[in-house]
Design a protein around this motif. Structure first.
Motif, PDB file in Angstrom:
ATOM      1  N   LYS A   1    -110.220   7.397 -94.427  1.00 51.58           N
ATOM      2  CA  LYS A   1    -109.528   6.629 -93.392  1.00 51.58           C
ATOM      3  C   LYS A   1    -108.342   7.416 -92.825  1.00 51.58           C
ATOM      4  O   LYS A   1    -108.134   7.468 -91.606  1.00 51.58           O
ATOM      5  N   SER A   2    -107.585   8.043 -93.700  1.00 52.01           N
ATOM      6  CA  SER A   2    -106.370   8.728 -93.255  1.00 52.01           C
ATOM      7  C   SER A   2    -106.677   9.977 -92.448  1.00 52.01           C
ATOM      8  O   SER A   2    -105.910  10.361 -91.568  1.00 52.01           O
ATOM      9  N   LEU A   3    -107.792  10.628 -92.761  1.00 51.56           N
ATOM     10  CA  LEU A   3    -108.131  11.856 -92.043  1.00 51.56           C
ATOM     11  C   LEU A   3    -108.937  11.550 -90.788  1.00 51.56           C
ATOM     12  O   LEU A   3    -109.114  12.417 -89.927  1.00 51.56           O
ATOM     13  N   GLY A   4    -109.441  10.332 -90.661  1.00 54.06           N
ATOM     14  CA  GLY A   4    -110.098   9.917 -89.425  1.00 54.06           C
ATOM     15  C   GLY A   4    -111.416  10.618 -89.157  1.00 54.06           C
ATOM     16  O   GLY A   4    -111.755  10.873 -87.989  1.00 54.06           O
TER      17      GLY A   4
ATOM     18  N   LYS B   1    -101.120  18.070 -86.774  1.00 53.50           N
ATOM     19  CA  LYS B   1    -101.889  19.321 -86.900  1.00 53.50           C
ATOM     20  C   LYS B   1    -102.021  20.028 -85.540  1.00 53.50           C
ATOM     21  O   LYS B   1    -101.763  21.222 -85.434  1.00 53.50           O
TER      22      LYS B   1
ATOM     23  N   VAL C   1    -101.803  12.296 -88.298  1.00 50.59           N
ATOM     24  CA  VAL C   1    -102.262  13.557 -88.905  1.00 50.59           C
ATOM     25  C   VAL C   1    -102.823  14.469 -87.815  1.00 50.59           C
ATOM     26  O   VAL C   1    -102.554  15.679 -87.782  1.00 50.59           O
ATOM     27  N   ASN C   2    -103.584  13.890 -86.903  1.00 49.76           N
ATOM     28  CA  ASN C   2    -104.177  14.676 -85.818  1.00 49.76           C
ATOM     29  C   ASN C   2    -103.104  15.338 -84.940  1.00 49.76           C
ATOM     30  O   ASN C   2    -103.172  16.524 -84.620  1.00 49.76           O
TER      31      ASN C   2
ATOM     32  N   ARG D   1     -86.191  21.315 -91.420  1.00 48.21           N
ATOM     33  CA  ARG D   1     -87.051  21.423 -92.608  1.00 48.21           C
ATOM     34  C   ARG D   1     -86.542  22.456 -93.614  1.00 48.21           C
ATOM     35  O   ARG D   1     -86.881  22.401 -94.793  1.00 48.21           O
TER      36      ARG D   1
ATOM     37  N   LYS E   1    -108.656  20.435 -91.297  1.00 47.17           N
ATOM     38  CA  LYS E   1    -107.529  19.617 -91.760  1.00 47.17           C
ATOM     39  C   LYS E   1    -107.496  19.712 -93.278  1.00 47.17           C
ATOM     40  O   LYS E   1    -108.545  19.575 -93.926  1.00 47.17           O
TER      41      LYS E   1
ATOM     42  N   ASP F   1     -93.273  17.796 -94.141  1.00 43.18           N
ATOM     43  CA  ASP F   1     -93.680  17.955 -95.541  1.00 43.18           C
ATOM     44  C   ASP F   1     -94.649  16.868 -95.948  1.00 43.18           C
ATOM     45  O   ASP F   1     -95.332  16.984 -96.965  1.00 43.18           O
ATOM     46  N   CYS F   2     -94.722  15.807 -95.159  1.00 45.82           N
ATOM     47  CA  CYS F   2     -95.461  14.632 -95.580  1.00 45.82           C
ATOM     48  C   CYS F   2     -95.703  13.735 -94.360  1.00 45.82           C
ATOM     49  O   CYS F   2     -94.816  13.591 -93.523  1.00 45.82           O
ATOM     50  N   VAL F   3     -96.901  13.190 -94.242  1.00 42.85           N
ATOM     51  CA  VAL F   3     -97.195  12.226 -93.171  1.00 42.85           C
ATOM     52  C   VAL F   3     -97.283  10.836 -93.795  1.00 42.85           C
ATOM     53  O   VAL F   3     -98.136  10.585 -94.645  1.00 42.85           O
ATOM     54  N   LEU F   4     -96.395   9.955 -93.386  1.00 43.38           N
ATOM     55  CA  LEU F   4     -96.440   8.565 -93.857  1.00 43.38           C
ATOM     56  C   LEU F   4     -96.501   7.651 -92.651  1.00 43.38           C
ATOM     57  O   LEU F   4     -95.811   7.891 -91.650  1.00 43.38           O
TER      58      LEU F   4
ATOM     59  N   MET G   1    -102.649   6.605 -89.634  1.00 42.29           N
ATOM     60  CA  MET G   1    -102.642   7.897 -90.332  1.00 42.29           C
ATOM     61  C   MET G   1    -103.479   8.917 -89.562  1.00 42.29           C
ATOM     62  O   MET G   1    -103.055  10.050 -89.349  1.00 42.29           O
ATOM     63  N   ALA G   2    -104.692   8.500 -89.160  1.00 45.22           N
ATOM     64  CA  ALA G   2    -105.596   9.452 -88.492  1.00 45.22           C
ATOM     65  C   ALA G   2    -104.944  10.013 -87.230  1.00 45.22           C
ATOM     66  O   ALA G   2    -105.027  11.218 -86.960  1.00 45.22           O
TER      67      ALA G   2
ATOM     68  N   LYS H   1     -93.587  21.140-100.960  1.00 46.70           N
ATOM     69  CA  LYS H   1     -92.420  21.690-100.252  1.00 46.70           C
ATOM     70  C   LYS H   1     -91.868  22.927-100.966  1.00 46.70           C
ATOM     71  O   LYS H   1     -91.634  23.959-100.329  1.00 46.70           O
TER      72      LYS H   1
ATOM     73  N   PHE I   1     -84.047  19.925 -95.517  1.00 42.50           N
ATOM     74  CA  PHE I   1     -84.410  18.567 -95.961  1.00 42.50           C
ATOM     75  C   PHE I   1     -85.931  18.421 -96.086  1.00 42.50           C
ATOM     76  O   PHE I   1     -86.688  19.145 -95.435  1.00 42.50           O
ATOM     77  N   LYS I   2     -86.341  17.428 -96.887  1.00 43.54           N
ATOM     78  CA  LYS I   2     -87.733  16.994 -96.841  1.00 43.54           C
ATOM     79  C   LYS I   2     -87.918  16.199 -95.549  1.00 43.54           C
ATOM     80  O   LYS I   2     -87.105  15.322 -95.246  1.00 43.54           O
ATOM     81  N   LEU I   3     -89.007  16.468 -94.835  1.00 43.59           N
ATOM     82  CA  LEU I   3     -89.249  15.781 -93.560  1.00 43.59           C
ATOM     83  C   LEU I   3     -90.550  14.991 -93.639  1.00 43.59           C
ATOM     84  O   LEU I   3     -91.591  15.537 -94.004  1.00 43.59           O
TER      85      LEU I   3
ATOM     86  N   ASP J   1     -98.789  21.462 -84.548  1.00 44.69           N
ATOM     87  CA  ASP J   1     -98.161  22.291 -85.584  1.00 44.69           C
ATOM     88  C   ASP J   1     -96.725  21.831 -85.863  1.00 44.69           C
ATOM     89  O   ASP J   1     -95.789  22.636 -85.870  1.00 44.69           O
TER      90      ASP J   1
ATOM     91  N   LEU K   1     -91.017   9.783-101.221  1.00 42.62           N
ATOM     92  CA  LEU K   1     -90.150  10.956-101.138  1.00 42.62           C
ATOM     93  C   LEU K   1     -89.361  11.160-102.433  1.00 42.62           C
ATOM     94  O   LEU K   1     -88.781  12.219-102.650  1.00 42.62           O
TER      95      LEU K   1
ATOM     96  N   ASP L   1    -101.812  19.654 -94.182  1.00 42.74           N
ATOM     97  CA  ASP L   1    -101.554  18.810 -93.012  1.00 42.74           C
ATOM     98  C   ASP L   1    -101.118  17.418 -93.428  1.00 42.74           C
ATOM     99  O   ASP L   1    -100.575  16.668 -92.619  1.00 42.74           O
TER     100      ASP L   1
END
Lengths: 252, 252
Positions: free
Chosen positions: A184-187, B154, B150-151, B133, A137, B161-164, B146-147, A154, B136-138, B157, B186, A161
């Motif tokens: 924390k965010s990556l777990g 990934k 993100v998992n 994508r 990751k 562009d960003c995980v919030l 988050m964990a 971008k 736009f920014k996604l 796939d 953003l 990731d």
């Protein structure tokens, strides 16, 4: 061989790759070439005006002024501000002492400062990330603002990731809160994360938090005449001359 | 034609695509099929034991129990917890009232609960994101941890562009703080963001914050026997039967 005497292009790896689950990356300097980007932006701003700035000196002082404001915020002597604003105000501060810089208008300074939101990667950055991402990751862990890092990731199609920045915890590295955010965010456990950077203060703080650390020296961070500290330290878990070199070590 | 009488597969778009800079996406239900994932995980957990659960009922109650805890946290009557923990405790709560569920061990329940961290996308999710994508920014904008997000991003796939997630502001949608996080991260104006979801409470809150909103009904969110609300509302800026349908509207 004493690590402190290794040369900048020497590499080593004391990490067992399967023990690592995620890599976190410093961005400005480590993966992104701010010197080249800002010099290009400066040349565009100045155009054909007869104004010559010593960019090595300007960039060195700009980063120091920025760091001084981050430190003041960490010390509680200055209220929190986004790094985009800090770059802008640090620029005004340093240009007061630069000959001829009064010719740079507010708009010129805005343009120069905005270049920090479109920094270009080093040539090895994207190829290295592409290989590392197949196995780990990958997350940014930057003191830059979310907006600037999302924009750069971008624009340059950098295969992360996850984008994480210190702004999410209203702080900056080396505050442990920033490394805690990543964990924390990556777990994953702290010792399953490898922090990658060209700045020793960042790696030292990550190591203290429990991360593994990899040093990528960037001798051109402040341009061909700039000075950087590229020597190995005993606490480094890995050191490689580039991100592709790090991928060679970790993706065997 | 009254929008409330449109069928779930009807679509419309009242958005000028160039006015939008970024898209934020609800994940669980909207882009990810939790019903299919959890039913598969449940079948694997139960194996050849003689235990029959009504998954439509279990999932409906699980999501309601989860939502009740999120609401208690928003109301200040419960301390903040990660959604991973909330899913786990909500599962215990609902299984108390399910016949035969006492046969599910702690380990079984851990496995079921962990499935929320490996949810599978709907078939149109990845193709739709890939097209969107380019323009736009996604970003995700999820109540999941988050964990977990993100998992999933990934593993599957998914080209963000960003995980919030709401966890970054220790809250959950529909708290305005969550939409504010997206806007700040953003780096665009609120009205330049399009929130995409299958849940009206989320779109209503995003709209109130100033975002544009697009509804993607997911009639199978709670399985073939589940009930969802797929009707159009006057405040929707766009409605499409799938993410690829939304891309058809926005990437003309």
């Amino acid at each position: 061989m004493n690590p402190s005497h290794r040369t900048a292009d020497a590499g080593f790896c004391r990490i067992d790759p399967p023990s690592i689950k995620a890599l976190t990356f410093d961005m400005q300097g480590s993966l992104l070439d701010f010197y080249g980007t800002i010099v290009d932006a400066g040349a565009a701003v100045i155009g054909n005006r007869d104004l010559h700035l010593d960019w090595t000196d300007v960039l060195d002082r700009w980063r120091k002024g920025y760091r001084a404001q981050l430190d003041a915020i960490l010390a509680g002597t200055m209220p929190w501000q986004s790094t985009d604003r800090i770059y802008r105000s640090a620029l005004d501060g340093l240009l007061e002492n630069v000959d001829g810089a009064s010719a740079l208008s507010t708009s010129d300074r805005d343009t120069l400062s905005a270049a920090w939101s479109s920094l270009k990667p080093w040539p090895d950055t994207r190829p290295g990330l592409l290989r590392l991402r197949e196995r780990f990751k990958l997350s940014t862990l930057s003191n830059g603002s979310m907006a600037s890092i999302v924009n750069i990731v971008k624009m340059q199609d950098l295969p992360f990731d996850c984008v994480l920045t210190a702004e999410l915890v209203d702080s900056s590295k080396p505050d442990p809160k920033v490394y805690a955010l990543a964990q924390k965010s990556l777990g994953v456990r702290a010792d399953e994360i490898l922090m990658v950077a060209c700045h020793k203060y960042d790696l030292a703080a990550a190591k203290k938090f429990g991360f593994k650390v990899a040093f990528i020296p960037r001798p051109l961070e402040f341009g061909p005449k700039g000075r950087t500290d590229g020597g190995a330290e005993a606490y480094f878990d890995a050191m490689a001359p580039s991100l592709t070199g790090l991928a060679d070590m970790l993706c065997r």
